[in-house]
Design a protein around this motif. Structure first.
Motif, short mmCIF file in Angstrom:
data_model
loop_
_atom_site.label_atom_id
_atom_site.label_comp_id
_atom_site.label_asym_id
_atom_site.label_seq_id
_atom_site.Cartn_x
_atom_site.Cartn_y
_atom_site.Cartn_z
N LEU A 190 0.82 -1.21 0.00
CA LEU A 190 0.00 0.00 0.00
C LEU A 190 0.86 1.27 0.00
O LEU A 190 0.42 2.32 -0.45
N TYR A 191 2.07 1.16 0.52
CA TYR A 191 2.95 2.33 0.63
C TYR A 191 3.81 2.54 -0.62
O TYR A 191 4.51 3.55 -0.71
N CYS A 192 3.80 1.58 -1.55
CA CYS A 192 4.75 1.63 -2.67
C CYS A 192 4.72 2.94 -3.45
O CYS A 192 5.75 3.55 -3.71
N ASP A 193 3.50 3.36 -3.83
CA ASP A 193 3.34 4.63 -4.55
C ASP A 193 3.97 5.77 -3.77
O ASP A 193 4.70 6.60 -4.30
N PHE A 194 3.65 5.76 -2.49
CA PHE A 194 4.15 6.81 -1.61
C PHE A 194 5.68 6.78 -1.51
O PHE A 194 6.33 7.82 -1.57
N PHE A 195 6.25 5.57 -1.35
CA PHE A 195 7.70 5.44 -1.26
C PHE A 195 8.37 6.05 -2.49
O PHE A 195 9.37 6.75 -2.38
N TYR A 196 7.79 5.79 -3.67
CA TYR A 196 8.35 6.30 -4.92
C TYR A 196 8.36 7.83 -4.90
O TYR A 196 9.38 8.46 -5.19
N LEU A 197 7.22 8.43 -4.50
CA LEU A 197 7.14 9.89 -4.47
C LEU A 197 8.09 10.46 -3.41
O LEU A 197 8.71 11.50 -3.63
N TYR A 198 8.17 9.77 -2.27
CA TYR A 198 9.03 10.25 -1.18
C TYR A 198 10.48 10.32 -1.64
O TYR A 198 11.17 11.31 -1.43
N ILE A 199 10.92 9.25 -2.29
CA ILE A 199 12.31 9.18 -2.70
C ILE A 199 12.60 10.17 -3.84
O ILE A 199 13.63 10.85 -3.85
N THR A 200 11.66 10.30 -4.77
CA THR A 200 11.92 11.19 -5.91
C THR A 200 11.71 12.66 -5.58
O THR A 200 12.29 13.52 -6.22
N LYS A 201 10.86 12.97 -4.58
CA LYS A 201 10.56 14.39 -4.31
C LYS A 201 11.11 14.88 -2.98
O LYS A 201 11.88 15.84 -2.92
N VAL A 202 10.69 14.23 -1.89
CA VAL A 202 11.00 14.77 -0.56
C VAL A 202 12.51 14.76 -0.29
O VAL A 202 13.06 15.71 0.24
N ILE A 203 13.17 13.67 -0.69
CA ILE A 203 14.61 13.58 -0.45
C ILE A 203 15.34 14.69 -1.19
O ILE A 203 16.36 15.20 -0.73
#
Lengths: 212, 10
Positions: A190-203
């Motif tokens: 369920l978190y996969c989409d979020f993980f992708y956005l987190y790594i590509t944007k927030v970091i």
């Protein structure tokens, strides 16, 4: 206890405290789904009933008590102390549509047909989807504060680390539990989409915004 | 009981 399990617990603890600190410092629970927090409260209360029946270790007891208390404090902050800042208009996920079928599933698919065992199973199933109201809220508003995304990352990472722990325990102890594994995999997916956005944007230091 | 081994986990 192995390193993956310990890292998972620390990640879980960190997530809960990141959320508490965010709410306390900003005096606001904007962007936080009260429904997800209530679901997590139900998860902890139904899973940790064994606090009263069996002692496992000081670590185990202390962590369980912290998880229950911290989540109850979070619920209190959202629905009482900082209620004026609670964005209930965007927290519209129908949580009962999760709780009712999951209660049925826990009664049907469990290791043993006893009250504590069914409640434990219910809490495992419920935990796997408890973040859905929060993810729904973020997709509805299209944004999440950076600190909220740190919270979600730590919370998602925790169950992923537990999966590695279960793989480790399978090879070292020949131990596995299908209910926990399947629910843990669903939860992490369920978190996969979020993980992708987190790594590509927030970091990279950008605000998190989701495509509509 | 299968789950006794899991009881230490949170």
């Amino acid at each position: 206890m192995n390193i993956f399990r310990l890292a998972g617990d620390i990640s879980h603890l960190l997530a809960i405290f990141i959320l508490l600190i965010k709410i306390w410092r900003s005096r606001s629970c904007a962007g936080i789904s009260g429904k997800s927090q209530v679901l997590f409260g139900m998860v902890f209360l139904t899973r940790y009933l064994d606090l009263f029946t069996s002692f496992i270790s000081v670590y185990n007891t202390v962590m369980k008590v912290i998880f229950i208390l911290a989540t109850l404090v979070t619920i209190y902050l959202v629905f009482f102390k900082f209620r004026a800042t609670y964005d209930s208009n965007n927290d519209t996920f129908r949580a009962e549509l999760l709780v009712i079928p999951i209660a049925g599933l826990a009664v049907l698919v469990n290791h043993e047909f006893s009250l504590f065992e069914i409640l434990w199973t219910f809490s495992i199933y419920l935990e796997s989807v408890s973040i859905m109201p929060q993810l729904y809220m973020i997709s509805k508003t299209g944004e999440a504060e950076t600190i909220t995304s740190h919270y979600l990352f730590a919370l998602g990472l925790y169950r992923g680390l537990y999966i590695v722990n279960w793989v480790w325990r399978y090879y070292t102890e020949q131990f596995y539990d299908w209910i926990a594994i399947v629910a843990g995999v669903v939860q992490t997916l369920l978190y996969c989409d979020f993980f992708y956005l987190y790594i590509t944007k927030v970091i990279k230091g950008k605000e998190m915004s989701l495509p509509a | 009981r299968i789950r006794t081994q899991l009881k230490d986990e949170l």
